[in-house]
Every structure is written in structure tokens, then in C-alpha cells.
Design a protein around this motif. Sequence first.
Motif, PDB file in Angstrom:
ATOM      1  N   GLY A   1     -23.927   1.457   1.545  1.00 52.18           N
ATOM      2  CA  GLY A   1     -24.724   2.177   0.566  1.00 52.18           C
ATOM      3  C   GLY A   1     -23.883   2.550  -0.643  1.00 52.18           C
ATOM      4  O   GLY A   1     -22.768   2.074  -0.828  1.00 52.18           O
TER       5      GLY A   1
ATOM      6  N   TYR B   1     -27.062  12.511  -0.608  1.00 54.65           N
ATOM      7  CA  TYR B   1     -26.334  11.252  -0.792  1.00 54.65           C
ATOM      8  C   TYR B   1     -25.249  11.106   0.280  1.00 54.65           C
ATOM      9  O   TYR B   1     -25.026  10.023   0.824  1.00 54.65           O
ATOM     10  CB  TYR B   1     -25.671  11.204  -2.169  1.00 54.65           C
TER      11      TYR B   1
ATOM     12  N   ARG C   1     -26.042   9.685   3.435  1.00 56.61           N
ATOM     13  CA  ARG C   1     -26.420   8.273   3.295  1.00 56.61           C
ATOM     14  C   ARG C   1     -27.913   8.094   3.022  1.00 56.61           C
ATOM     15  O   ARG C   1     -28.523   7.116   3.456  1.00 56.61           O
ATOM     16  CB  ARG C   1     -25.966   7.458   4.516  1.00 56.61           C
TER      17      ARG C   1
ATOM     18  N   LYS D   1     -23.304   2.731   7.754  1.00 57.54           N
ATOM     19  CA  LYS D   1     -22.219   2.627   6.790  1.00 57.54           C
ATOM     20  C   LYS D   1     -22.759   1.979   5.527  1.00 57.54           C
ATOM     21  O   LYS D   1     -23.887   1.500   5.480  1.00 57.54           O
ATOM     22  CB  LYS D   1     -21.063   1.793   7.341  1.00 57.54           C
TER      23      LYS D   1
ATOM     24  N   GLU E   1     -30.541   7.124   0.471  1.00 60.76           N
ATOM     25  CA  GLU E   1     -30.654   6.396  -0.789  1.00 60.76           C
ATOM     26  C   GLU E   1     -31.984   6.726  -1.463  1.00 60.76           C
ATOM     27  O   GLU E   1     -32.886   7.310  -0.858  1.00 60.76           O
ATOM     28  CB  GLU E   1     -30.582   4.880  -0.529  1.00 60.76           C
TER      29      GLU E   1
END
Length: 319
Positions: A315, A216, A219, A313, A221
Motif C-alpha cells: 500500500g 493510513y 493500512r 503489507k 486506503e
Amino acid sequence: MNVLSREQYTARYLNQLPRVLTSQSISKNRLHAGAASGAFVKLLPGCYVEDTQLPSAHLPTYMQVNERAKLQLAAGIVGLREDEALSHWSAGIAWDLPWYGTDTRVHILRTDCKGLPRTGTAIHTSINKPYLVTTPDGITLTNLEQTVVHLAAASHPSVGLAYLDHAQRIGASAMSLRTVCDETLVRGRAKVQRLIGLSVNNSDSAKESECRYWLYKARVENVETQYRVDTELGTFYADMWVKDTPLLFEYDGESKYSDDPRALFKEKQREDALRAAGFVVVRVTSRHLNNPERFMIEVRHRLTSHNYSVPAKGGRQVP
């Protein structure tokens, strides 16, 4: 088969702690003589244990610390007041939660600020007494949800997620954790609430939870835990799958292959079957988790090589 309630389990666990010697259990002369000879070892003021109960020097350091914490907990229970409850690490040991660190103090929650500090203890205050649980043996401690919230707030977020995953796996719900977080936590509330949003009820181990946290944080998902894969050898469940990619992340613990001599061969067969089904298996070990920055770089590289777009950036919010 009789299934123990969470409170019954904790009571049984506390009953299995080492027997602590005090002037209430043996004469003061025997107590002082045993302490002078080294047969008894002091844990807390007025509380001793037989030296045979001390953790073996042959155990790994983390296990020695864990056993020492249990000894301290047994001693701390002796002096527990009516308006006090075990909390934080001490309640976590009683709930059999994963335990990290070297803090062997007995953590105590009071419902007021009265009373002097005690040697070997860490005193916390709270006015929220309804969340305290009394075991059948009269030992009071914070309930599972409050214990986990306290631990998650006091730990690194990767460890906090491991605590929250574990709590859900043994029966706590995300809703109950959120409620306790809102009503009892002062510091770190926002961090814990974000971690609750990331937590799941089917993570198999604390290290898997830590691994997912760093995914996580990189970044990544759409991570699905315990993902079902049907192969020519049967159905397997991968620790983590990144949706819309062929990547499966599997955490390998140090003891995974030590208990069964055939385990390594079976795992190789399993991995071959997963690869034949079109997946790429990424093995994660403690080495990766000990260097998370490098691990996250490796994760991003693997994702981009499989045409997975990692956002620069935004999320989901990861503390």
C-alpha cells in the motif's frame, strides 16, 4: 471586506504579542526595582514582562505553555539580529499554526554559523535565505511553507501531517511544500515528502488530520475527507469516509458540544440522518488518539466486519 495577505496577517499577529520591557523602554532603576518586587518577571536576559501578563494558573496546562511560548517569542524578537529569522515553533506561532509540546525556547534560523548561543533560544543554520519573509514591521521569519516543513520534520508523523494539512488549508500548495522540502531540508526529507503525499487541503482540524494518519497507518486506503452525504435532513459533510464501505469517521473534540446547549441534540439528528442514508458513523475522540495501537486494531476489526480487505503489507508508504 479587505482580505489580509499571509504576511500582513502575521505582522498583525506579532504586533499583538505582549509588550516586553527592557532598558531601552524604561530606566534601569525602574526595571531592577520592578524585578526585585516581583512586578516584572524575567523572560530572557534583559527582557521582562509585567506579572499581570503571565498566563493564569486556572488555564489548562497546555494553554499555559502556549501563552508562555508567546511571551518568550515577544522577548526573542527584541534581540533578533539582521541575519536571523524566527523559525520552527516560533515562526509557527506567528503563522498561527497548531502548536504541540512544551518547548518554549525561541527558535532562530541563521544564514551562517557565526555568533554565540543565547539563553532561551535554539539556533538553526541554513544557507537558503530566499525563503525568509520580512514583515512590514521589520521582523524576519521563515515563510509559511518552510516553517511547516521544519515543523513536520521535527514532529511525530501524525503531528507532521496535521501541520501540512493546515498549511494547505490556509493557502500553501503541495507543490510549493515539496519544493521547499527538496531545497531546504537536510534531515527527515523522505519522511516529509511522504507526508506531503498524504496531506489534503480540506481537513477541518489538527485532530482530524491525526485521526486520518492512524487510518493510513492501519493500512486503510482510499480515505476521502469532507465527504458529501445527501440525507432527508439535508446535505452533510463527514470528516472521513473509507471508500467502498459504509464507514464514516468523525472526530469529536472536547469543546464541540460545550458552546451550544443544543449542539448535542443537533449532532444526534445529524448522525441519525447519516445512518438512515446507509452509513455507519464511527466516533473518534482524544482517547482513541492517545492509544493509537488499540485504535488501529479497532479500525481493522470494523473494516473486516464490513468485508473491506485490509492488506497485510504494501500500500501507500506511511512514515
